[in-house]
Design a protein around this motif. Sequence first.
Motif, PDB file in Angstrom:
ATOM      1  N   ASP A 148       0.849  -1.192   0.000  1.00 11.64           N
ATOM      2  CA  ASP A 148       0.000   0.000   0.000  1.00 11.64           C
ATOM      3  C   ASP A 148       0.888   1.246   0.000  1.00 11.64           C
ATOM      4  N   ILE A 149       0.878   1.994  -1.082  1.00 10.96           N
ATOM      5  CA  ILE A 149       1.776   3.151  -1.204  1.00 10.96           C
ATOM      6  C   ILE A 149       1.394   4.294  -0.268  1.00 10.96           C
ATOM      7  N   THR A 150       0.153   4.293   0.238  1.00  9.90           N
ATOM      8  CA  THR A 150      -0.231   5.395   1.122  1.00  9.90           C
ATOM      9  C   THR A 150       0.582   5.380   2.413  1.00  9.90           C
ATOM     10  N   ASN A 151       1.094   4.209   2.798  1.00 17.27           N
ATOM     11  CA  ASN A 151       1.890   4.128   4.027  1.00 17.27           C
ATOM     12  C   ASN A 151       3.145   4.987   3.933  1.00 17.27           C
ATOM     13  N   ILE A 152       3.884   4.831   2.838  1.00 19.48           N
ATOM     14  CA  ILE A 152       5.135   5.581   2.697  1.00 19.48           C
ATOM     15  C   ILE A 152       4.853   7.063   2.458  1.00 19.48           C
ATOM     16  N   VAL A 153       3.757   7.373   1.767  1.00 18.62           N
ATOM     17  CA  VAL A 153       3.407   8.784   1.541  1.00 18.62           C
ATOM     18  C   VAL A 153       3.099   9.464   2.877  1.00 18.62           C
ATOM     19  N   ALA A 159       1.315  13.435   2.507  1.00 20.42           N
ATOM     20  CA  ALA A 159      -0.059  13.001   2.238  1.00 20.42           C
ATOM     21  C   ALA A 159      -0.928  14.111   1.664  1.00 20.42           C
ATOM     22  N   ASP A 160      -0.673  15.371   2.072  1.00 22.89           N
ATOM     23  CA  ASP A 160      -1.498  16.492   1.607  1.00 22.89           C
ATOM     24  C   ASP A 160      -0.829  17.304   0.512  1.00 22.89           C
ATOM     25  N   ASP A 161       0.331  16.874   0.059  1.00 25.82           N
ATOM     26  CA  ASP A 161       1.038  17.616  -0.989  1.00 25.82           C
ATOM     27  C   ASP A 161       0.312  17.428  -2.323  1.00 25.82           C
ATOM     28  N   PRO A 162      -0.085  18.520  -2.987  1.00 25.42           N
ATOM     29  CA  PRO A 162      -0.849  18.376  -4.246  1.00 25.42           C
ATOM     30  C   PRO A 162      -0.056  17.691  -5.355  1.00 25.42           C
ATOM     31  N   ASP A 163       1.275  17.929  -5.404  1.00 31.90           N
ATOM     32  CA  ASP A 163       2.086  17.289  -6.438  1.00 31.90           C
ATOM     33  C   ASP A 163       2.138  15.783  -6.227  1.00 31.90           C
ATOM     34  N   VAL A 164       2.241  15.347  -4.978  1.00 29.54           N
ATOM     35  CA  VAL A 164       2.288  13.916  -4.688  1.00 29.54           C
ATOM     36  C   VAL A 164       0.923  13.284  -4.948  1.00 29.54           C
ATOM     37  N   GLU A 170      -1.508   9.669 -11.210  1.00 29.92           N
ATOM     38  CA  GLU A 170      -0.858   9.309 -12.470  1.00 29.92           C
ATOM     39  C   GLU A 170      -0.491   7.823 -12.502  1.00 29.92           C
ATOM     40  N   TYR A 171      -0.078   7.296 -11.346  1.00 23.39           N
ATOM     41  CA  TYR A 171       0.369   5.902 -11.290  1.00 23.39           C
ATOM     42  C   TYR A 171      -0.688   4.969 -10.682  1.00 23.39           C
ATOM     43  N   ALA A 172      -1.922   5.418 -10.693  1.00 15.88           N
ATOM     44  CA  ALA A 172      -2.997   4.614 -10.094  1.00 15.88           C
ATOM     45  C   ALA A 172      -3.153   3.264 -10.785  1.00 15.88           C
ATOM     46  N   ASP A 173      -2.893   3.206 -12.086  1.00 15.32           N
ATOM     47  CA  ASP A 173      -3.056   1.961 -12.841  1.00 15.32           C
ATOM     48  C   ASP A 173      -1.742   1.218 -13.027  1.00 15.32           C
ATOM     49  N   LEU A 177       5.572  -0.424  -7.362  1.00 16.82           N
ATOM     50  CA  LEU A 177       7.001  -0.186  -7.579  1.00 16.82           C
ATOM     51  C   LEU A 177       7.221   0.991  -8.524  1.00 16.82           C
ATOM     52  N   ASP A 178       6.387   1.105  -9.562  1.00 15.41           N
ATOM     53  CA  ASP A 178       6.512   2.228 -10.486  1.00 15.41           C
ATOM     54  C   ASP A 178       6.313   3.553  -9.751  1.00 15.41           C
ATOM     55  N   PHE A 179       5.302   3.591  -8.868  1.00 15.73           N
ATOM     56  CA  PHE A 179       5.075   4.820  -8.111  1.00 15.73           C
ATOM     57  C   PHE A 179       6.251   5.120  -7.214  1.00 15.73           C
ATOM     58  N   LEU A 180       6.792   4.118  -6.526  1.00 16.85           N
ATOM     59  CA  LEU A 180       7.909   4.354  -5.596  1.00 16.85           C
ATOM     60  C   LEU A 180       9.132   4.880  -6.335  1.00 16.85           C
TER      61      LEU A 180
END
Length: 438
Positions: A148-153, A159-164, A170-173, A177-180
């Motif tokens: 779950d990528i939300t853990n590291i974010v 978590a509240d950064d608009p760019d992140v 963008e990497y939802a699909d 690993l691609d998101f990380l």
Amino acid sequence: MRVTRIKAENFMRLTAADVELRNGVLEIVGKNMAGKSSLMTLVESLLGKRYISEHPLHEGAKKGKAEISLGDDDGDKYVVKWRFTPKDSYVTVESCDGSHISKPQELLDSLVSKMVDPWLFARLATGSPADQRKAYEMVKPLMKFDYDITNIVDHTGYADDPDVKALMAEYADSTPLDFLVAFETFLSEIRKEWKKTAKEQEGRVDALKEQVPLDKRNAKVVSVGDLVENQQNQLEAARRRERAESRVEDAEAALKAAQSELEAAKAALEECPECGDPADYAEEIAKLEQNNEMARKAEHLKSEQQSLATAVDNVDVCEENIELVREAKSDCLASADSPTQGLSIEDGKILLNGLAWSNASRGESLAASLDIGIALKPGLNTFVCHDASLLDDDMRALIEKRAAENDVQVMLEVVGHESRPGVIFVEDGVAVNGESDA
């Protein structure tokens, strides 16, 4: 679905072929240059013309043809037909139920695995950086990540950064690993900017240190207004003294008549302090301005030092967050469920048993590549393997096990001189089923 029958006439080294193919592992046996590879190339040609040589006709022939039947235990579904001429080759696909197929190659592309030859993947995985990237992109969708990528974010405070948030969308699909990888790049860019800010801030601090002596760095700015007010008070006192002196003169003039008034004026005069020359105040103000200028630089220095400390702290925070993301990548990879034992991906590269793919034996490489080809879930479960004579008995047994477990057909090209039961024998350009199949 698998290849059930192959017919060919004047294709490459083949002059004639009419063979039936069973499921599982099937050996294509013959001497070197007998036509074994031609038979397997015809199967690969299901993926398109690029697998057919520029001169597909058998030497001396003016035309050629071939057919491959595709089906399963319930019967044939399609028949793929080629015509070869000295100038070109043509393919058509006929449906056994009589339906029309207007775009035959599109149908074949939807059925045939891009890894019909597992060695293709092995070559990509050990090839140029561009080839390795192709292999990586081919494997990546097959990896199943339980992360779950939300853990590291959350952990890194973004978590509240608009760019992140935009990056996550963008990497939802894509894979976690691609998101990380993208998130690490994002943090690296922030670190780069803070390092640049810290460098610039350090330069400003050094320049100010040269302007402010060490003993002046705690100087405080004094208000010129306070000095002016004090001067005005002094001037007012001077005016009072002048008035007192005038009264003394008046009293002395009327001393006899107003002795008591004279005494009072003298008393008032005694109470008034001596006043300095007004010109002295201008010099004092100038000195104060100089001191204040130094004090302002000292305060500026402190401010810039604080900004430098902030920039350095932010660089450290970025470093810590990047390290957290790298640890998250390791955790993510550890959570992956790969299509074959020992397969993993890391930083755009494919590893087998934790090592570069080039370190694997030919047998390990082929078995893993076949697993990946099977995991791609093609509609046609047929694979070809050139140079299978190089495989030892253990690797042959492993390939047979993989084929049986996954109900796939694997054609092995084997150098041999005699026909035997259960194989397809190729001799002098003629391919036939082995003795027991006759």
